[in-house]
Design an enzyme around this catalytic site. Structure first.
Site, short mmCIF file in Angstrom:
data_model
loop_
_atom_site.label_atom_id
_atom_site.label_comp_id
_atom_site.label_asym_id
_atom_site.label_seq_id
_atom_site.Cartn_x
_atom_site.Cartn_y
_atom_site.Cartn_z
N GLU A 122 -6.60 -6.81 21.17
CA GLU A 122 -7.26 -5.82 20.52
C GLU A 122 -8.61 -6.02 19.98
O GLU A 122 -8.83 -6.54 18.84
CB GLU A 122 -6.38 -5.45 19.21
CG GLU A 122 -7.04 -4.06 18.48
CD GLU A 122 -6.92 -4.40 16.91
OE1 GLU A 122 -6.98 -3.07 16.31
OE2 GLU A 122 -6.60 -5.30 16.44
N LYS B 112 0.79 -1.35 -0.10
CA LYS B 112 -0.08 -0.19 -0.06
C LYS B 112 0.90 1.13 0.06
O LYS B 112 1.84 1.16 0.46
CB LYS B 112 -0.80 0.05 1.41
CG LYS B 112 -1.98 -1.16 1.26
CD LYS B 112 -3.05 -1.07 0.11
CE LYS B 112 -4.08 -2.11 0.31
NZ LYS B 112 -5.14 -1.80 1.19
N ASP C 192 -3.05 -6.32 0.77
CA ASP C 192 -1.51 -6.67 0.95
C ASP C 192 -1.51 -7.61 2.18
O ASP C 192 -0.37 -7.86 2.42
CB ASP C 192 -1.05 -5.35 1.33
CG ASP C 192 -1.65 -4.51 2.55
OD1 ASP C 192 -2.83 -4.83 2.75
OD2 ASP C 192 -0.91 -3.73 3.23
N GLN D 156 -1.21 -12.76 10.56
CA GLN D 156 -1.34 -12.66 9.04
C GLN D 156 -0.18 -12.51 8.44
O GLN D 156 0.78 -12.02 9.02
CB GLN D 156 -2.35 -11.14 9.13
CG GLN D 156 -1.66 -9.96 9.52
CD GLN D 156 -2.58 -9.02 10.17
OE1 GLN D 156 -3.66 -9.18 10.76
NE2 GLN D 156 -2.26 -7.81 9.95
N LYS E 27 0.51 4.36 9.39
CA LYS E 27 0.41 3.04 9.03
C LYS E 27 1.09 2.78 7.44
O LYS E 27 1.47 1.75 7.23
CB LYS E 27 -0.95 2.40 8.78
CG LYS E 27 -1.49 2.41 10.20
CD LYS E 27 -2.84 1.69 10.30
CE LYS E 27 -3.95 2.50 9.47
NZ LYS E 27 -5.45 1.85 9.35
N ASP F 184 -3.53 -8.40 17.57
CA ASP F 184 -3.82 -7.96 16.66
C ASP F 184 -5.31 -8.62 16.39
O ASP F 184 -5.04 -9.82 15.95
CB ASP F 184 -3.03 -7.58 15.15
CG ASP F 184 -3.62 -6.89 14.34
OD1 ASP F 184 -3.95 -5.54 14.69
OD2 ASP F 184 -4.12 -7.09 13.34
N ASN F 185 -6.35 -8.17 16.37
CA ASN F 185 -7.74 -8.91 15.93
C ASN F 185 -7.68 -10.18 16.47
O ASN F 185 -8.08 -11.23 15.54
CB ASN F 185 -7.64 -8.86 14.25
CG ASN F 185 -7.97 -7.38 13.83
OD1 ASN F 185 -8.74 -6.60 14.26
ND2 ASN F 185 -7.44 -7.10 12.60
#
Length: 689
Positions: free
Chosen positions: A447, A288, A383, A348, A557, A418-419
């Site tokens: 999170e 990105k 991504d 991820q 980010k 994360d997540n």
């Protein structure tokens, strides 16, 4: 006994606590008839077992000495008894509530009622002898527990003075003397009863009671973690943004070495934890560009959450940040400054992560044979490949554990996950329990910006802390409701209130000006035991990517964002002094780092929010009042619940304002005026007279 608390999901999961925390325990205790009943809280340490295994927890053998304390009645109309336990070591603890008949309280009440009704010594002959026998039993119990160690390994002699006698011997002698007095038939009734009804005897018979019909309660469990699992101040920054600018004003990629200055600044502001977004190699496939565009230039750095490339995966560091030795030096410097390093654990991958080539079965394959990228419609993350736990759970579990233990070996004991709500809860139970076998002090922050049931479910699965909905709670009543909910459920879930994140720039910060930044920092740091700040907050960064978006314009980010914090501070454009003061107050006052004792107080102005907290060990008490209006002065009357402060209803006390240094004379009702351009809040330490 019934309805014992704390209990999580009917006992399926242990409740939460940290070392040194006072954990309230309550139970309903009842029996037939009118005899007095009492209860004892008993607790002890258990052997280390797999916390994810409910059967192993339920049958864990005890390894520590049994400790006990008599519980107190919360009123005969409720039949509730209360006590508290304090664990002095990490690990699994067991507690129970034992109910028993209290013959001494029964006897004392009956005698007092009969004497008041005019009954004489003759009518009370049996009562007096029964009381004497109870006192003899009490004395015998004490004497049996007295050992030679209590008198310096020397038996008592006629030459031993009362001051040299151990307390237990003195207590037993008092009970024997009271029993003898009850049997002195030649003395008036009042004199025979005097010692038995005296305060010293009552104290001894209460603290060292004679117990009949003891009913052992069921076992309950508490998982005790180190204090960082409950409280701490977190500061998040991107190491890659610490490189400053080159001579032409272009951002320079930072390194672990250039990040040392940020460690020093975080420490100077009083933070306890520095949290780094992923530090791993970043994928090049579908990278990105700025503001989440799909057209990156050759020098664009990409999102750190697009983890992995030909340069390595989750166990590697980005080459532009430095080497693993540079990271170790970064962690060592943090520890020298009294800081812990928290790493982001994001399961991820970028399309060019090594896992995508070696383990394509760990991902979701679409009908056309391509691997599915992450989506949260309408958002697309081309991504990032999310991991599919259904295809090879054994392999994914093992690799995830290896990665966490790798970073644990490099001095990391705190992970922000994360997540986590997009992964199976059973996986987290397994992983956290396995890590805690190696080091029970590892802290996991979820999170969990998700539905409440999932948020609390992750906490039950083993997460030490959870992100929360604090960001979206701005009105007085909804803030109060939010924190009362977390207070009442602290046995299962501990909040960590971040004021902002790289993903979340709330509307209130976009429109509320500097005053709102100060307000939000005050609420998060004072109401929650753990709070967090993402870099740039202290510079009042407020611009969204577009109207209605919570994304930052020029989000860090996707690009480097060096900042000149020192210049902003020198020019008076920084919230850094206020953040520093808030953390100083947190460290000076253990009450602020509590959640169980949080109580809200009434104001007659909806723009004023008031609360108090007390540390149950030191008695430290802090009262806070904050102005929720970032643009104008607010005033009103603060009505304090004096009992919550440990004070009589009409008492006066000195209120030392930790913000202004003023001392107010406060009582039950107090006039308050707060001006956002001068004092956002009164943060008052209670000086009891």
């Amino acid at each position: 006994m019934d309805e014992v608390t704390p209990e999580v999901s009917g006992g399926r999961f242990p409740s939460k606590a940290v070392v040194g925390e006072v954990v309230p325990v309550t139970a309903s205790v009842w029996r037939e008839g009118h005899d007095a009943i009492a209860a004892t809280l008993v607790w002890q340490r258990c052997a280390d077992v797999d916390h994810a295994d409910a059967e192993a927890v339920a049958t864990a053998p005890v390894v520590g000495d049994e400790r006990s304390a008599r519980m107190v009645s919360l009123g005969k109309d409720t039949d509730r008894a209360a006590g508290s336990l304090v664990a002095d070591a990490e690990g699994l603890w067991r507690f129970r509530v034992d109910a028993w008949s209290d013959p001494w309280a029964t006897w004392r009440h009956a005698v007092e009622v009969k004497v008041a009704a005019g009954q004489g010594a003759g009518e009370l002959a049996n009562d007096l002898e029964s009381g004497a026998r109870l006192l003899d039993r009490g004395a015998a119990q004490i004497e049996e527990r007295t050992t030679a160690d209590e008198v310096g390994h020397q038996p008592a002699t006629e030459a031993t003075t009362p001051l040299e006698m151990p307390p237990s011997v003195t207590f037993a002698a008092e009970l024997r003397a009271a029993a003898a007095s009850l049997r002195e038939t030649d003395r008036p009734l009042v004199e025979r009863l005097a010692k038995a009804l005296s305060e010293p005897v009552q104290h001894t018979m209460t603290e060292r009671p004679v117990r009949d019909l003891v009913t052992r309660g069921a076992d309950h469990h508490v998982l005790v973690e180190r204090p960082r699992a409950l409280d701490g101040a977190w500061y998040e920054f991107f190491p890659r943004s610490t490189g400053g600018w080159d001579d032409e004003g272009r951002p320079v990629h930072g390194t672990f070495a250039t990040s040392h200055s940020e460690l020093e600044r975080a420490a100077a502001m009083g933070f306890d934890v520095v949290y780094l977004p992923p530090i791993h190699p970043i994928g090049t496939v579908n990278r990105k560009g700025p503001n989440n565009t799909l057209t990156p230039g050759p020098d664009d750095v990409g999102s750190p959450w697009a983890i992995g490339s030909a340069e390595g995966g989750h166990d590697a560091v980005h080459p532009q940040l430095g080497t693993i030795d540079d990271f170790d030096a970064f962690v060592a410097r943090a520890h020298e400054l009294g800081l812990e390093v928290a790493l982001d654990f994001a399961l991820q991958c970028a399309p060019d992560h090594p896992w995508a080539a070696t383990h394509p079965e760990w991902f979701t394959v679409r009908p056309d044979g391509t691997i599915a990228y992450a989506e949260n419609p309408p958002k697309k993350y081309q991504d990032i490949y999310p991991v599919n736990f259904d295809t090879d759970p054994e392999g994914i579990y093992a690799e995830s554990l290896r990665v966490v233990l790798h970073w644990l070996a490099h001095g990391v004991r705190v992970f922000r996950v994360d997540n986590p709500h997009t992964k199976p809860a059973d996986f987290w139970s397994w992983l956290i329990a396995k890590v805690h076998v190696v080091d029970p002090g590892v802290v996991f922050l979820a999170e969990a910006f998700t539905r409440p049931a999932r948020l609390f479910g992750l906490a039950k699965a083993g997460f030490s802390q959870s992100y929360s909905y604090f960001t979206w709670r701005t009105g007085r009543d909804e803030i109060r409701e939010f924190f009362e909910m977390h207070r009442d459920r602290v046995d299962e879930c501990r909040p960590n209130c971040f004021v902002n994140t790289p993903d979340i720039l709330h509307e209130s910060l976009q429109t509320g000006g500097p005053g709102m930044f100060a307000i939000r920092a005050t609420l998060a740091s004072m109401l929650s035991p753990s709070w967090g700040v993402y870099a740039g907050f202290e510079l009042f960064e407020w611009q969204p990517a577009k109207a209605g978006s919570e994304e930052y314009l020029d989000s860090e980010k996707y690009q480097l964002r060096p900042r000149d914090f020192d210049r902003a501070l020198a020019e008076g454009r920084s919230l850094q002094p206020w953040i520093t003061r808030l953390n100083e107050i947190r460290r000076a006052h253990p009450a602020v780092r509590q959640l169980r004792t949080l109580r809200f107080h009434d104001t007659d102005n909806d723009a004023l929010l008031a609360w108090s907290k007390t540390d149950p060990i030191t008695g430290d008490t802090v009262v806070g009042v904050v102005n929720l209006n970032p643009f104008g002065a607010e005033e009103g009357t603060l009505h304090l619940d004096m009992a919550a402060l440990g004070l009589d209803p009409f008492a006066r006390f000195g209120a030392f304002d930790e913000v202004s240094g003023q001392v107010f004379d406060w009582g039950q009702a107090n006039f308050v005026r707060l001006e956002p351009w001068r004092d956002v809040a009164h943060l008052v330490s209670v000086q009891k007279r």
